[in-house]
Write a protein that holds these residues in place. Structure first.
Motif, PDB file in Angstrom:
ATOM      1  N   THR A   1       0.807  -1.211   0.000  1.00 62.94           N
ATOM      2  CA  THR A   1       0.000   0.000   0.000  1.00 62.94           C
ATOM      3  C   THR A   1       0.841   1.261   0.000  1.00 62.94           C
ATOM      4  O   THR A   1       0.416   2.272  -0.521  1.00 62.94           O
ATOM      5  CB  THR A   1      -0.936   0.021   1.220  1.00 62.94           C
ATOM      6  N   GLU A   2       2.012   1.230   0.581  1.00 59.10           N
ATOM      7  CA  GLU A   2       2.823   2.434   0.687  1.00 59.10           C
ATOM      8  C   GLU A   2       4.173   2.244   0.004  1.00 59.10           C
ATOM      9  O   GLU A   2       4.868   1.263   0.267  1.00 59.10           O
ATOM     10  CB  GLU A   2       3.064   2.778   2.157  1.00 59.10           C
ATOM     11  N   PRO A   3       4.551   3.186  -0.845  1.00 60.40           N
ATOM     12  CA  PRO A   3       5.897   3.108  -1.429  1.00 60.40           C
ATOM     13  C   PRO A   3       6.947   3.400  -0.376  1.00 60.40           C
ATOM     14  O   PRO A   3       6.653   3.967   0.686  1.00 60.40           O
ATOM     15  CB  PRO A   3       5.868   4.182  -2.504  1.00 60.40           C
ATOM     16  N   LEU A   4       8.194   3.029  -0.667  1.00 61.84           N
ATOM     17  CA  LEU A   4       9.299   3.371   0.224  1.00 61.84           C
ATOM     18  C   LEU A   4       9.406   4.886   0.341  1.00 61.84           C
ATOM     19  O   LEU A   4       9.160   5.615  -0.621  1.00 61.84           O
ATOM     20  CB  LEU A   4      10.615   2.817  -0.315  1.00 61.84           C
ATOM     21  N   ASN A   5       9.797   5.353   1.497  1.00 58.06           N
ATOM     22  CA  ASN A   5      10.001   6.781   1.731  1.00 58.06           C
ATOM     23  C   ASN A   5      11.377   7.159   1.170  1.00 58.06           C
ATOM     24  O   ASN A   5      12.375   7.144   1.878  1.00 58.06           O
ATOM     25  CB  ASN A   5       9.911   7.087   3.224  1.00 58.06           C
ATOM     26  N   LEU A   6      11.418   7.479  -0.103  1.00 55.74           N
ATOM     27  CA  LEU A   6      12.689   7.769  -0.766  1.00 55.74           C
ATOM     28  C   LEU A   6      13.377   8.991  -0.181  1.00 55.74           C
ATOM     29  O   LEU A   6      14.609   9.058  -0.153  1.00 55.74           O
ATOM     30  CB  LEU A   6      12.476   7.930  -2.270  1.00 55.74           C
ATOM     31  N   GLU A   7      12.608   9.932   0.302  1.00 59.28           N
ATOM     32  CA  GLU A   7      13.200  11.136   0.885  1.00 59.28           C
ATOM     33  C   GLU A   7      14.078  10.785   2.090  1.00 59.28           C
ATOM     34  O   GLU A   7      15.148  11.355   2.280  1.00 59.28           O
ATOM     35  CB  GLU A   7      12.107  12.113   1.289  1.00 59.28           C
ATOM     36  N   ALA A   8      13.668   9.804   2.870  1.00 59.00           N
ATOM     37  CA  ALA A   8      14.422   9.415   4.063  1.00 59.00           C
ATOM     38  C   ALA A   8      15.452   8.319   3.789  1.00 59.00           C
ATOM     39  O   ALA A   8      16.496   8.272   4.435  1.00 59.00           O
ATOM     40  CB  ALA A   8      13.462   8.932   5.154  1.00 59.00           C
ATOM     41  N   LEU A   9      15.172   7.454   2.818  1.00 60.03           N
ATOM     42  CA  LEU A   9      15.984   6.255   2.632  1.00 60.03           C
ATOM     43  C   LEU A   9      17.055   6.356   1.547  1.00 60.03           C
ATOM     44  O   LEU A   9      17.948   5.515   1.499  1.00 60.03           O
ATOM     45  CB  LEU A   9      15.081   5.058   2.301  1.00 60.03           C
ATOM     46  N   ALA A  10      16.956   7.361   0.675  1.00 64.59           N
ATOM     47  CA  ALA A  10      17.847   7.377  -0.492  1.00 64.59           C
ATOM     48  C   ALA A  10      18.298   8.788  -0.840  1.00 64.59           C
ATOM     49  O   ALA A  10      17.634   9.772  -0.518  1.00 64.59           O
ATOM     50  CB  ALA A  10      17.141   6.755  -1.692  1.00 64.59           C
ATOM     51  N   ASP A  11      19.430   8.857  -1.510  1.00 60.32           N
ATOM     52  CA  ASP A  11      19.875  10.061  -2.190  1.00 60.32           C
ATOM     53  C   ASP A  11      19.578   9.847  -3.670  1.00 60.32           C
ATOM     54  O   ASP A  11      19.448   8.714  -4.128  1.00 60.32           O
ATOM     55  CB  ASP A  11      21.377  10.280  -1.993  1.00 60.32           C
ATOM     56  N   VAL A  12      19.483  10.927  -4.421  1.00 55.53           N
ATOM     57  CA  VAL A  12      19.200  10.804  -5.841  1.00 55.53           C
ATOM     58  C   VAL A  12      20.244  11.568  -6.636  1.00 55.53           C
ATOM     59  O   VAL A  12      20.688  12.644  -6.228  1.00 55.53           O
ATOM     60  CB  VAL A  12      17.758  11.278  -6.179  1.00 55.53           C
ATOM     61  N   GLU A  13      20.647  10.985  -7.750  1.00 53.48           N
ATOM     62  CA  GLU A  13      21.503  11.652  -8.731  1.00 53.48           C
ATOM     63  C   GLU A  13      20.718  11.700 -10.032  1.00 53.48           C
ATOM     64  O   GLU A  13      20.048  10.731 -10.393  1.00 53.48           O
ATOM     65  CB  GLU A  13      22.808  10.877  -8.943  1.00 53.48           C
ATOM     66  N   VAL A  14      20.805  12.817 -10.715  1.00 54.93           N
ATOM     67  CA  VAL A  14      20.086  12.988 -11.968  1.00 54.93           C
ATOM     68  C   VAL A  14      21.007  13.721 -12.944  1.00 54.93           C
ATOM     69  O   VAL A  14      21.746  14.619 -12.546  1.00 54.93           O
ATOM     70  CB  VAL A  14      18.742  13.729 -11.734  1.00 54.93           C
ATOM     71  N   SER A  15      20.975  13.316 -14.196  1.00 52.82           N
ATOM     72  CA  SER A  15      21.884  13.904 -15.175  1.00 52.82           C
ATOM     73  C   SER A  15      21.535  15.354 -15.496  1.00 52.82           C
ATOM     74  O   SER A  15      22.415  16.136 -15.830  1.00 52.82           O
ATOM     75  CB  SER A  15      21.942  13.048 -16.442  1.00 52.82           C
ATOM     76  N   SER A  16      20.267  15.728 -15.399  1.00 55.04           N
ATOM     77  CA  SER A  16      19.848  17.118 -15.569  1.00 55.04           C
ATOM     78  C   SER A  16      18.406  17.239 -15.120  1.00 55.04           C
ATOM     79  O   SER A  16      17.709  16.240 -14.957  1.00 55.04           O
ATOM     80  CB  SER A  16      20.002  17.584 -17.022  1.00 55.04           C
ATOM     81  N   GLU A  17      17.952  18.486 -14.923  1.00 56.18           N
ATOM     82  CA  GLU A  17      16.540  18.703 -14.629  1.00 56.18           C
ATOM     83  C   GLU A  17      16.164  20.135 -14.964  1.00 56.18           C
ATOM     84  O   GLU A  17      16.974  21.059 -14.840  1.00 56.18           O
ATOM     85  CB  GLU A  17      16.196  18.392 -13.167  1.00 56.18           C
ATOM     86  N   ALA A  18      14.924  20.306 -15.399  1.00 54.50           N
ATOM     87  CA  ALA A  18      14.382  21.633 -15.658  1.00 54.50           C
ATOM     88  C   ALA A  18      13.998  22.262 -14.323  1.00 54.50           C
ATOM     89  O   ALA A  18      13.545  21.571 -13.414  1.00 54.50           O
ATOM     90  CB  ALA A  18      13.159  21.532 -16.568  1.00 54.50           C
ATOM     91  N   LYS A  19      14.190  23.567 -14.205  1.00 53.52           N
ATOM     92  CA  LYS A  19      13.894  24.264 -12.945  1.00 53.52           C
ATOM     93  C   LYS A  19      12.443  24.089 -12.514  1.00 53.52           C
ATOM     94  O   LYS A  19      12.148  24.002 -11.331  1.00 53.52           O
ATOM     95  CB  LYS A  19      14.207  25.752 -13.079  1.00 53.52           C
ATOM     96  N   GLU A  20      11.536  24.028 -13.468  1.00 59.74           N
ATOM     97  CA  GLU A  20      10.108  23.926 -13.163  1.00 59.74           C
ATOM     98  C   GLU A  20       9.656  22.482 -12.933  1.00 59.74           C
ATOM     99  O   GLU A  20       8.522  22.259 -12.512  1.00 59.74           O
ATOM    100  CB  GLU A  20       9.257  24.509 -14.304  1.00 59.74           C
TER     101      GLU A  20
END
Length: 157
Positions: A18-37
């Motif tokens: 029923t509940e996804p993992l709490n990624l904010e607490a459990l993981a760091d994220v790397e992303v190759s790029s992202e738009a500001k919006e």
């Protein structure tokens, strides 16, 4: 006479989650790029809308680095494209040992068409006891390097 419907008879383990993992607490994220919006948080965390969009055209990578290895039973991916026709490919890879080695889970192509199919939703049932890294590689258009990648939502159960 007995009747059976031919198809996948395995129970869908992810549907009981029923509940996804709490990624904010459990993981760091790397992303190759992202738009500001359209930052990566909009795709990974509940309570956001609009999803993630790359800040530059071409292939992109989203990498979840768990602080401690986590059991992963499924990964839900949702993509939307209503503006242009394109054939997207994505590759989902995992590592149980901090990137040594990676195992490809799925490689899939999907054709978006504004006059028809504008959404792709995939749930990959995995049932893995310990995952330290999840990588999502997105090629937004296999025949046009100027297309921008996007991801509406990614949930890990």
């Amino acid at each position: 006479m007995q009747k059976r419907i031919i198809g996948d008879s395995r129970p869908n383990k992810a549907s009981s989650m029923t509940e996804p993992l709490n990624l904010e607490a459990l993981a760091d994220v790397e992303v190759s790029s992202e738009a500001k919006e359209h930052t990566i948080e909009a795709a990974l965390l509940p309570g956001f809308s609009g999803g993630w969009r790359a800040g530059m055209p071409g292939p992109q990578v989203i990498r979840l680095l768990f602080k401690q290895a986590q059991p992963v039973q499924s990964i839900q991916l949702d993509f939307l494209e209503s503006a242009i026709a394109r054939t997207q490919e994505y590759v989902l890879r995992i590592s149980a040992d901090n990137g040594q080695p990676f195992r490809e889970i799925v490689r899939q192509q999907w054709h978006f068409n504004p006059q028809g199919c504008t959404a792709e939703s995939e749930q990959h049932v995995l049932d893995l006891p310990a995952v330290s890294i999840i990588e999502l590689h997105i090629t937004p258009d296999i025949s046009n390097s100027s297309a921008f990648a996007s991801l509406e939502t990614m949930r890990v159960f």
